[in-house]
Design a protein around this motif. Structure first.
Motif: not given
Ligand SMILES: Nc1ncnc2c1ncn2[C@@H]1O[C@H](COP(=O)(O)OP(=O)(O)OP(=O)(O)O)[C@@H](O)[C@H]1O
Ligand SMILES: O[C@H]1[C@H](O)[C@@H](O)[C@H](O)[C@@H](O)[C@H]1O
Length: 373
Positions: A116-118, A226-233, A246-248, A250-259, A282-284
């Protein structure tokens, strides 16, 4: 939860003596994040796993679970005066700038698994050396480097000091273009970290990073998430796997989701949850992270609700999940109920405007950070 001999999913961990019951060691630096869209700067925020992880551990750990952060910044560090999550002091490197990244977002709607970002590493502070770590035992460790700062020998030292180590793959497989700092990935197997995997408890990778980790090989050595963004893990261990919803958001900035995910997951283990149940936490917190720009602020009512749920649902914390020899991986019978309760709690985030803080809304005036933990 007592270890079950019949369950192949349980795994032995090293056990240094004398660790504070639930004290954690977080290793990874703070950084400055500049967010760009269409060539324009749209945000300058506190970043780095130290910030996102501290924020969630502060919010979600059991009351008796302390943690210590080892992070490095330069004299230009812009958030030293900010309240949590940058309030844990970092080691000051007078000769180096604070690590900084430029994150370039495309306007095109990204698929759940597309990058989602470079990212470009613009500055890199000093690495974190084994001698930078406190010389005492810890219940658990989080290796959460963002810019190559967790050296192989530092991870090895963490493994010696901590009963269980959780690793973010981004700390191990990032390589940086010599000219423009562009971030790419290398295969974990070809790095000096590969031989340490069997002494790691959990390795978390995003779906973009997973091919470089080699899930099928890695899961024989440790539990891979393996985290799968909006699909959970998904969790993969030797002999089993699980998908966690996952939990619903509204994504405004994906940064730090993984942390935030990894810290929520660790907090879940600290509360005595199985790995698959802890992944809900974690998903929450991953979902909460993407809903705000920069390090998120959690509504106090939401946090109270989450703590109540965990007090109610978690098994007694004398269980040997994170501070003992065994992990339990399987989902518990209350997994779906836990998801539903947390989903309910998430709604409180929007109950009324969150209290004003200085986090995430711009670079703050520079102040000298002080010593480490
Ligand atoms: N759009 C989203 N809606 C709901 N949950 C999300 C969304 N994006 C991320 N998450 C939650 O955050 C977790 C981590 O997100 P993601 O898989 O994008 O990690 P990432 O790519 O390592 O993130 P980043 O590098 O931006 O910190 C996902 O497993 C999910 O639980
Ligand atoms: O602040 C962020 C965050 O810590 C991310 O996890 C990492 O991928 C980025 O490199 C960093 O800039």
């Amino acid at each position: 939860m007592p270890p079950d001999d019949d369950e192949a999913e349980d795994q032995q961990q090293p056990q240094p003596k004398g660790a504070h019951a639930l004290e954690g060691l977080v290793v990874g630096s703070y950084c400055h994040d500049v967010l760009l869209r269409g060539g324009r700067v749209v945000g300058e925020t506190l970043g780095g796993a130290a910030a996102f992880v501290s924020n969630v551990l502060d919010a979600a750990s059991p009351p008796e679970a302390a943690f210590c952060v080892v992070s490095k910044v330069g004299v230009d560090f812009a958030y030293a005066s900010a309240p949590a999550p940058a309030r844990r002091p970092a080691l000051l490197c007078p000769a180096r700038p604070t690590t900084s990244f430029h994150a370039r977002f495309s306007d095109a709607a990204a698929s759940a698994h597309a990058p989602d970002r470079q990212l470009r590493r613009v500055h890199a502070c000093d690495p974190i050396y084994p001698d930078d770590l406190p010389d005492r035992p810890f219940a658990y460790g989080l290796a959460v480097g963002v810019a190559g700062e967790v050296l192989p020998e530092t991870l090895e030292r963490m493994i010696r000091l901590c009963r269980a180590v959780l690793v973010d793959a981004q700390a191990l497989i990032r390589a940086f273009d010599a000219e423009d700092g562009g971030v790419r990935h290398v295969a974990l197997e070809g790095t000096p970290y590969a031989r340490l995997l069997q002494r790691v408890a959990f390795l978390k990778a995003s779906s973009e990073e997973a091919p470089y980790v080699g899930v099928e090989t890695a899961r024989r050595r440790c539990c891979v998430i393996v985290t799968e963004g909006r699909d959970g893990c998904r969790l993969y261990w030797d002999g089993g796997e699980a998908r966690v919803a996952p939990f619903p958001a509204v994504q405004v900035d994906p940064t730090g989701a993984g942390d935030s995910y990894l810290a929520g997951f660790a907090a879940g283990l600290l509360w005595g949850l199985s790995a698959t149940d802890a992944a809900l936490l974690g998903n929450f917190f991953g979902a909460a992270a993407v809903s705000q720009v920069g390090v998120p602020t959690f509504h106090p009512k939401m946090l109270q609700a989450v703590k109540r749920i965990l007090e109610d649902k978690a098994i007694p914390r004398s269980s040997p999940c994170i501070n003992g020899a065994f992990f339990t991986f399987q989902r518990s019978i209350m997994h779906d109920e836990l998801h539903a309760s947390l989903e309910e709690a998430a709604r409180l985030m929007h109950d009324q405007p969150p209290p004003a803080t200085e986090n995430g809304d711009g670079i703050h005036s520079a102040q000298e950070p002080t010593s480490g933990c």
